[in-house]
Design an enzyme around this catalytic site. Structure first.
Site, PDB file in Angstrom:
ATOM      1  N   LYS A 117      26.561  -4.176  -0.668  1.00  0.00           N
ATOM      2  CA  LYS A 117      28.023  -4.111  -0.754  1.00  0.00           C
ATOM      3  C   LYS A 117      28.628  -3.346   0.418  1.00  0.00           C
ATOM      4  O   LYS A 117      29.842  -3.171   0.481  1.00  0.00           O
ATOM      5  CB  LYS A 117      28.422  -3.424  -2.064  1.00  0.00           C
TER       6      LYS A 117
ATOM      7  N   ARG B 262      11.407   3.840   3.289  1.00  0.00           N
ATOM      8  CA  ARG B 262      11.043   2.943   4.390  1.00  0.00           C
ATOM      9  C   ARG B 262      12.294   2.186   4.812  1.00  0.00           C
ATOM     10  O   ARG B 262      13.033   1.680   3.963  1.00  0.00           O
ATOM     11  CB  ARG B 262       9.948   1.957   3.987  1.00  0.00           C
TER      12      ARG B 262
ATOM     13  N   ARG C 243       0.805  -1.212   0.000  1.00  0.00           N
ATOM     14  CA  ARG C 243       0.000   0.000   0.000  1.00  0.00           C
ATOM     15  C   ARG C 243       0.843   1.270   0.000  1.00  0.00           C
ATOM     16  O   ARG C 243       0.603   2.179  -0.799  1.00  0.00           O
ATOM     17  CB  ARG C 243      -0.952   0.024   1.211  1.00  0.00           C
ATOM     18  N   THR C 244       1.807   1.363   0.895  1.00  0.00           N
ATOM     19  CA  THR C 244       2.544   2.615   1.027  1.00  0.00           C
ATOM     20  C   THR C 244       3.340   2.920  -0.237  1.00  0.00           C
ATOM     21  O   THR C 244       3.274   4.026  -0.781  1.00  0.00           O
ATOM     22  CB  THR C 244       3.484   2.564   2.245  1.00  0.00           C
TER      23      THR C 244
ATOM     24  N   HIS D   1       5.405   6.241  11.415  1.00  0.00           N
ATOM     25  CA  HIS D   1       4.902   6.143  10.043  1.00  0.00           C
ATOM     26  C   HIS D   1       3.970   7.347   9.863  1.00  0.00           C
ATOM     27  O   HIS D   1       2.748   7.214   9.827  1.00  0.00           O
ATOM     28  CB  HIS D   1       4.144   4.837   9.872  1.00  0.00           C
TER      29      HIS D   1
END
Length: 306
Positions: free
Chosen positions: A84, A105, A54-55, A133
Protein backbone atom coordinates in the site's frame (compact mmCIF):
# COMPACT_ATOMS: atom_id res chain seq x y z
CA UNK A 1 30.13 -9.84 24.43
CA UNK A 2 27.50 -7.18 23.79
CA UNK A 3 25.47 -7.34 20.60
CA UNK A 4 22.51 -5.26 19.50
CA UNK A 5 21.94 -4.66 15.79
CA UNK A 6 23.72 -7.14 13.49
CA UNK A 7 24.12 -5.33 10.19
CA UNK A 8 27.49 -6.17 8.65
CA UNK A 9 30.47 -8.47 9.05
CA UNK A 10 32.83 -5.57 9.78
CA UNK A 11 31.30 -5.03 13.21
CA UNK A 12 32.79 -8.29 14.57
CA UNK A 13 36.31 -8.62 15.94
CA UNK A 14 38.14 -11.88 16.60
CA UNK A 15 37.49 -12.04 20.37
CA UNK A 16 33.75 -11.54 19.73
CA UNK A 17 33.82 -14.26 17.06
CA UNK A 18 35.60 -16.64 19.41
CA UNK A 19 33.00 -16.04 22.12
CA UNK A 20 30.13 -16.41 19.66
CA UNK A 21 31.50 -19.73 18.45
CA UNK A 22 31.87 -20.99 22.02
CA UNK A 23 28.19 -20.26 22.55
CA UNK A 24 27.32 -21.86 19.20
CA UNK A 25 29.04 -25.05 20.31
CA UNK A 26 26.95 -25.05 23.50
CA UNK A 27 23.83 -24.59 21.38
CA UNK A 28 24.56 -27.87 19.64
CA UNK A 29 24.08 -29.56 23.01
CA UNK A 30 20.94 -27.50 23.70
CA UNK A 31 19.43 -28.78 20.44
CA UNK A 32 20.39 -32.38 21.23
CA UNK A 33 18.60 -32.01 24.56
CA UNK A 34 15.44 -30.70 22.88
CA UNK A 35 15.89 -26.98 23.40
CA UNK A 36 15.43 -24.59 26.31
CA UNK A 37 12.68 -22.36 27.70
CA UNK A 38 15.02 -19.50 28.60
CA UNK A 39 13.35 -17.08 26.16
CA UNK A 40 9.73 -18.24 26.53
CA UNK A 41 8.45 -14.66 26.89
CA UNK A 42 10.29 -13.21 23.88
CA UNK A 43 8.99 -12.69 20.34
CA UNK A 44 10.97 -12.57 17.10
CA UNK A 45 9.64 -11.06 13.88
CA UNK A 46 10.97 -12.40 10.58
CA UNK A 47 10.34 -9.74 7.95
CA UNK A 48 11.34 -11.09 4.54
CA UNK A 49 10.99 -9.06 1.35
CA UNK A 50 12.80 -11.76 -0.66
CA UNK A 51 12.22 -15.54 -0.76
CA UNK A 52 14.17 -17.72 1.66
CA UNK A 53 14.13 -21.27 2.94
CA UNK A 54 17.26 -21.90 5.02
CA UNK A 55 17.73 -18.46 6.53
CA UNK A 56 14.11 -17.87 7.56
CA UNK A 57 13.49 -21.43 8.74
CA UNK A 58 16.76 -21.63 10.66
CA UNK A 59 16.09 -18.32 12.44
CA UNK A 60 12.54 -19.40 13.27
CA UNK A 61 13.71 -22.83 14.44
CA UNK A 62 16.45 -21.14 16.48
CA UNK A 63 13.87 -18.98 18.25
CA UNK A 64 11.60 -21.96 18.92
CA UNK A 65 14.54 -24.00 20.26
CA UNK A 66 15.29 -21.13 22.65
CA UNK A 67 11.69 -21.25 23.87
CA UNK A 68 10.58 -18.05 22.15
CA UNK A 69 7.78 -17.29 19.72
CA UNK A 70 7.72 -16.08 16.11
CA UNK A 71 5.62 -13.75 13.98
CA UNK A 72 6.50 -13.94 10.33
CA UNK A 73 5.94 -12.86 6.75
CA UNK A 74 7.82 -14.50 3.89
CA UNK A 75 6.77 -12.07 1.16
CA UNK A 76 6.52 -8.63 2.72
CA UNK A 77 6.56 -6.86 -0.63
CA UNK A 78 3.23 -8.45 -1.51
CA UNK A 79 1.60 -9.46 1.78
CA UNK A 80 2.15 -6.43 4.01
CA UNK A 81 1.35 -2.74 4.07
CA UNK A 82 4.38 -2.21 1.81
CA UNK A 83 2.01 -3.09 -1.03
CA UNK A 84 0.00 0.00 0.00
CA UNK A 85 3.10 2.21 -0.05
CA UNK A 86 4.21 2.06 3.58
CA UNK A 87 7.88 2.96 4.05
CA UNK A 88 10.40 0.53 5.52
CA UNK A 89 10.98 2.91 8.41
CA UNK A 90 7.28 2.96 9.34
CA UNK A 91 7.08 -0.83 9.12
CA UNK A 92 10.01 -1.15 11.53
CA UNK A 93 8.53 1.38 13.95
CA UNK A 94 5.29 -0.62 14.03
CA UNK A 95 7.11 -3.93 14.60
CA UNK A 96 8.96 -2.35 17.53
CA UNK A 97 5.67 -2.51 19.38
CA UNK A 98 5.19 -6.21 18.66
CA UNK A 99 8.57 -7.95 18.73
CA UNK A 100 11.76 -8.09 20.79
CA UNK A 101 13.99 -8.67 17.74
CA UNK A 102 13.49 -8.18 14.00
CA UNK A 103 15.19 -10.44 11.46
CA UNK A 104 14.93 -8.81 8.05
CA UNK A 105 15.79 -9.76 4.48
CA UNK A 106 15.41 -7.02 1.90
CA UNK A 107 16.05 -6.62 -1.80
CA UNK A 108 17.81 -3.26 -1.43
CA UNK A 109 21.42 -2.73 -0.36
CA UNK A 110 21.53 -0.71 2.86
CA UNK A 111 17.97 -1.55 3.94
CA UNK A 112 19.13 -3.19 7.17
CA UNK A 113 21.05 -0.08 8.16
CA UNK A 114 17.97 2.06 7.47
CA UNK A 115 15.89 -0.26 9.62
CA UNK A 116 18.39 -0.19 12.48
CA UNK A 117 18.46 3.61 12.42
CA UNK A 118 14.83 3.80 13.55
CA UNK A 119 14.60 0.63 15.66
CA UNK A 120 14.96 0.38 19.42
CA UNK A 121 14.83 -3.42 19.30
CA UNK A 122 17.70 -5.34 17.65
CA UNK A 123 17.63 -5.65 13.87
CA UNK A 124 19.44 -8.62 12.33
CA UNK A 125 20.37 -8.36 8.66
CA UNK A 126 19.35 -11.60 6.94
CA UNK A 127 20.56 -10.32 3.56
CA UNK A 128 20.16 -6.95 1.86
CA UNK A 129 20.22 -7.24 -1.92
CA UNK A 130 23.77 -7.67 -3.20
CA UNK A 131 25.13 -6.05 -0.04
CA UNK A 132 25.81 -8.34 2.91
CA UNK A 133 24.56 -11.45 4.68
CA UNK A 134 26.49 -11.35 7.98
CA UNK A 135 24.83 -14.30 9.73
CA UNK A 136 25.59 -16.53 6.73
CA UNK A 137 29.23 -15.48 6.94
CA UNK A 138 29.27 -16.25 10.65
CA UNK A 139 27.95 -19.77 10.12
CA UNK A 140 30.41 -20.19 7.24
CA UNK A 141 33.29 -19.25 9.50
CA UNK A 142 32.01 -21.56 12.23
CA UNK A 143 31.83 -24.38 9.69
CA UNK A 144 35.38 -23.76 8.49
CA UNK A 145 36.69 -23.81 12.05
CA UNK A 146 34.84 -27.06 12.82
CA UNK A 147 35.79 -28.82 9.60
CA UNK A 148 39.35 -27.56 9.01
CA UNK A 149 40.32 -26.94 12.61
CA UNK A 150 41.73 -23.47 12.03
CA UNK A 151 41.15 -20.13 10.32
CA UNK A 152 44.61 -18.58 10.53
CA UNK A 153 46.61 -19.80 7.55
CA UNK A 154 43.48 -20.70 5.57
CA UNK A 155 43.50 -21.02 1.78
CA UNK A 156 40.03 -20.55 0.31
CA UNK A 157 38.62 -20.33 -3.22
CA UNK A 158 35.42 -18.31 -3.63
CA UNK A 159 33.82 -19.35 -6.88
CA UNK A 160 31.01 -18.06 -9.10
CA UNK A 161 28.98 -14.88 -8.67
CA UNK A 162 31.35 -12.75 -6.62
CA UNK A 163 30.10 -9.37 -7.87
CA UNK A 164 26.53 -9.89 -6.72
CA UNK A 165 27.03 -12.51 -4.01
CA UNK A 166 26.40 -11.03 -0.56
CA UNK A 167 27.62 -14.20 1.17
CA UNK A 168 31.13 -14.04 -0.28
CA UNK A 169 31.37 -10.32 0.42
CA UNK A 170 30.55 -10.81 4.10
CA UNK A 171 32.84 -13.83 4.39
CA UNK A 172 35.75 -11.91 2.86
CA UNK A 173 35.32 -9.21 5.50
CA UNK A 174 35.37 -11.77 8.31
CA UNK A 175 38.34 -13.70 6.97
CA UNK A 176 40.35 -10.48 6.63
CA UNK A 177 40.49 -10.31 10.43
CA UNK A 178 42.66 -13.45 10.64
CA UNK A 179 46.34 -14.05 9.97
CA UNK A 180 47.97 -15.49 6.86
CA UNK A 181 44.71 -16.00 4.96
CA UNK A 182 44.87 -16.24 1.17
CA UNK A 183 41.74 -15.88 -0.95
CA UNK A 184 41.35 -17.06 -4.52
CA UNK A 185 38.54 -15.24 -6.33
CA UNK A 186 37.43 -17.46 -9.22
CA UNK A 187 34.90 -15.75 -11.47
CA UNK A 188 34.26 -14.67 -15.05
CA UNK A 189 35.09 -11.04 -15.77
CA UNK A 190 31.44 -9.99 -15.55
CA UNK A 191 31.18 -11.37 -12.01
CA UNK A 192 34.59 -10.63 -10.51
CA UNK A 193 34.82 -9.45 -6.91
CA UNK A 194 34.00 -5.76 -6.55
CA UNK A 195 36.68 -3.20 -5.94
CA UNK A 196 35.46 -2.19 -2.47
CA UNK A 197 36.28 -5.67 -1.15
CA UNK A 198 39.63 -5.78 -2.96
CA UNK A 199 40.54 -2.37 -1.57
CA UNK A 200 39.63 -3.51 1.93
CA UNK A 201 41.88 -6.57 1.56
CA UNK A 202 44.76 -4.46 0.29
CA UNK A 203 44.39 -2.11 3.25
CA UNK A 204 44.48 -5.09 5.61
CA UNK A 205 47.42 -6.61 3.69
CA UNK A 206 45.42 -9.77 3.01
CA UNK A 207 46.72 -11.78 0.08
CA UNK A 208 44.29 -12.53 -2.73
CA UNK A 209 44.47 -13.88 -6.27
CA UNK A 210 41.96 -13.34 -9.07
CA UNK A 211 41.60 -16.30 -11.39
CA UNK A 212 39.21 -17.47 -14.11
CA UNK A 213 40.22 -21.15 -14.23
CA UNK A 214 38.90 -23.20 -11.33
CA UNK A 215 41.13 -26.21 -12.01
CA UNK A 216 44.24 -24.13 -11.30
CA UNK A 217 43.29 -23.39 -7.70
CA UNK A 218 41.60 -26.61 -6.58
CA UNK A 219 44.86 -28.32 -5.53
CA UNK A 220 45.91 -25.22 -3.56
CA UNK A 221 42.99 -24.63 -1.20
CA UNK A 222 41.51 -25.93 2.03
CA UNK A 223 38.01 -24.70 1.16
CA UNK A 224 36.13 -24.41 -2.12
CA UNK A 225 33.25 -22.02 -1.54
CA UNK A 226 30.97 -22.49 -4.53
CA UNK A 227 28.13 -20.06 -5.26
CA UNK A 228 25.14 -19.97 -7.58
CA UNK A 229 25.03 -17.68 -10.61
CA UNK A 230 22.07 -15.61 -9.44
CA UNK A 231 19.66 -15.06 -12.31
CA UNK A 232 17.52 -12.71 -10.22
CA UNK A 233 20.44 -10.25 -9.88
CA UNK A 234 20.82 -9.84 -13.65
CA UNK A 235 17.44 -8.19 -14.23
CA UNK A 236 16.90 -7.89 -17.99
CA UNK A 237 20.55 -8.71 -18.80
CA UNK A 238 19.61 -12.22 -19.96
CA UNK A 239 22.54 -12.47 -22.39
CA UNK A 240 25.00 -11.78 -19.56
CA UNK A 241 23.37 -14.44 -17.39
CA UNK A 242 23.52 -17.03 -20.15
CA UNK A 243 27.18 -16.19 -20.72
CA UNK A 244 28.05 -16.84 -17.06
CA UNK A 245 25.83 -19.77 -16.09
CA UNK A 246 27.45 -23.19 -16.04
CA UNK A 247 31.01 -21.83 -16.22
CA UNK A 248 32.05 -23.48 -12.94
CA UNK A 249 30.67 -26.90 -12.01
CA UNK A 250 31.99 -29.08 -9.20
CA UNK A 251 31.93 -32.72 -10.29
CA UNK A 252 34.01 -35.87 -9.89
CA UNK A 253 36.82 -34.47 -12.03
CA UNK A 254 37.12 -31.56 -9.57
CA UNK A 255 37.18 -33.93 -6.62
CA UNK A 256 40.22 -35.66 -8.11
CA UNK A 257 42.08 -32.33 -8.14
CA UNK A 258 41.21 -31.35 -4.58
CA UNK A 259 43.17 -32.14 -1.45
CA UNK A 260 41.88 -35.14 0.52
CA UNK A 261 41.40 -33.00 3.64
CA UNK A 262 39.72 -30.04 1.91
CA UNK A 263 36.00 -29.26 1.94
CA UNK A 264 33.33 -27.94 -0.42
CA UNK A 265 30.92 -25.31 0.87
CA UNK A 266 27.90 -23.61 -0.68
CA UNK A 267 25.43 -21.11 0.85
CA UNK A 268 22.58 -22.86 -1.03
CA UNK A 269 20.28 -23.15 -2.86
CA UNK A 270 22.24 -24.83 -5.62
CA UNK A 271 21.17 -25.39 -9.19
CA UNK A 272 23.66 -27.39 -11.27
CA UNK A 273 26.92 -25.86 -10.02
CA UNK A 274 27.56 -28.85 -7.74
CA UNK A 275 26.66 -32.21 -9.24
CA UNK A 276 24.62 -34.50 -7.00
CA UNK A 277 27.32 -37.15 -7.40
CA UNK A 278 29.49 -34.97 -5.15
CA UNK A 279 27.07 -35.18 -2.22
CA UNK A 280 28.36 -38.55 -1.06
CA UNK A 281 31.97 -37.40 -0.87
CA UNK A 282 33.02 -36.70 2.72
CA UNK A 283 34.45 -33.37 1.58
CA UNK A 284 30.95 -32.14 0.70
CA UNK A 285 30.23 -29.97 3.74
CA UNK A 286 27.33 -27.84 2.50
CA UNK A 287 24.53 -29.69 4.30
CA UNK A 288 26.53 -29.71 7.53
CA UNK A 289 27.14 -26.01 6.88
CA UNK A 290 23.39 -25.35 6.68
CA UNK A 291 22.84 -27.23 9.95
CA UNK A 292 25.49 -25.09 11.63
CA UNK A 293 23.36 -22.08 10.78
CA UNK A 294 20.85 -23.16 13.44
CA UNK A 295 23.47 -23.21 16.18
CA UNK A 296 25.04 -19.87 15.22
CA UNK A 297 21.67 -18.15 14.94
CA UNK A 298 20.63 -19.53 18.32
CA UNK A 299 23.83 -18.07 19.76
CA UNK A 300 23.20 -14.69 18.11
CA UNK A 301 19.60 -14.52 19.31
CA UNK A 302 20.61 -15.48 22.85
CA UNK A 303 23.03 -12.58 22.91
CA UNK A 304 20.87 -9.85 21.38
CA UNK A 305 17.95 -10.88 23.62
CA UNK A 306 20.03 -11.52 26.72
Amino acid sequence: MKLHHIIEAQQFDVPTLDKLFEISKKMETVVQEGGTSDFHNRIMSTLFYEPSTRTRFSFETAMHRLGGRVISTENAREFSSVSKGETLEDTIRILNGYADVIVMRHNEVGAARRAAAVSAVPVINAGDGAGQHPTQALLDLYTIRKEIGKINGLRIAMVGDLAQGRTVRSLAYLLSKYEDVRMYFVAPQLLRMKEDILEHLRERKVEYVEEEELAKVLPEVDVVYQTRIQKERFGDRIADYEQCRGVYIIDESCLRLMRPDSIIMHPLPRLDEIRMEVDNDRRAAYFRQAQNGLYVRMALLSQVLG
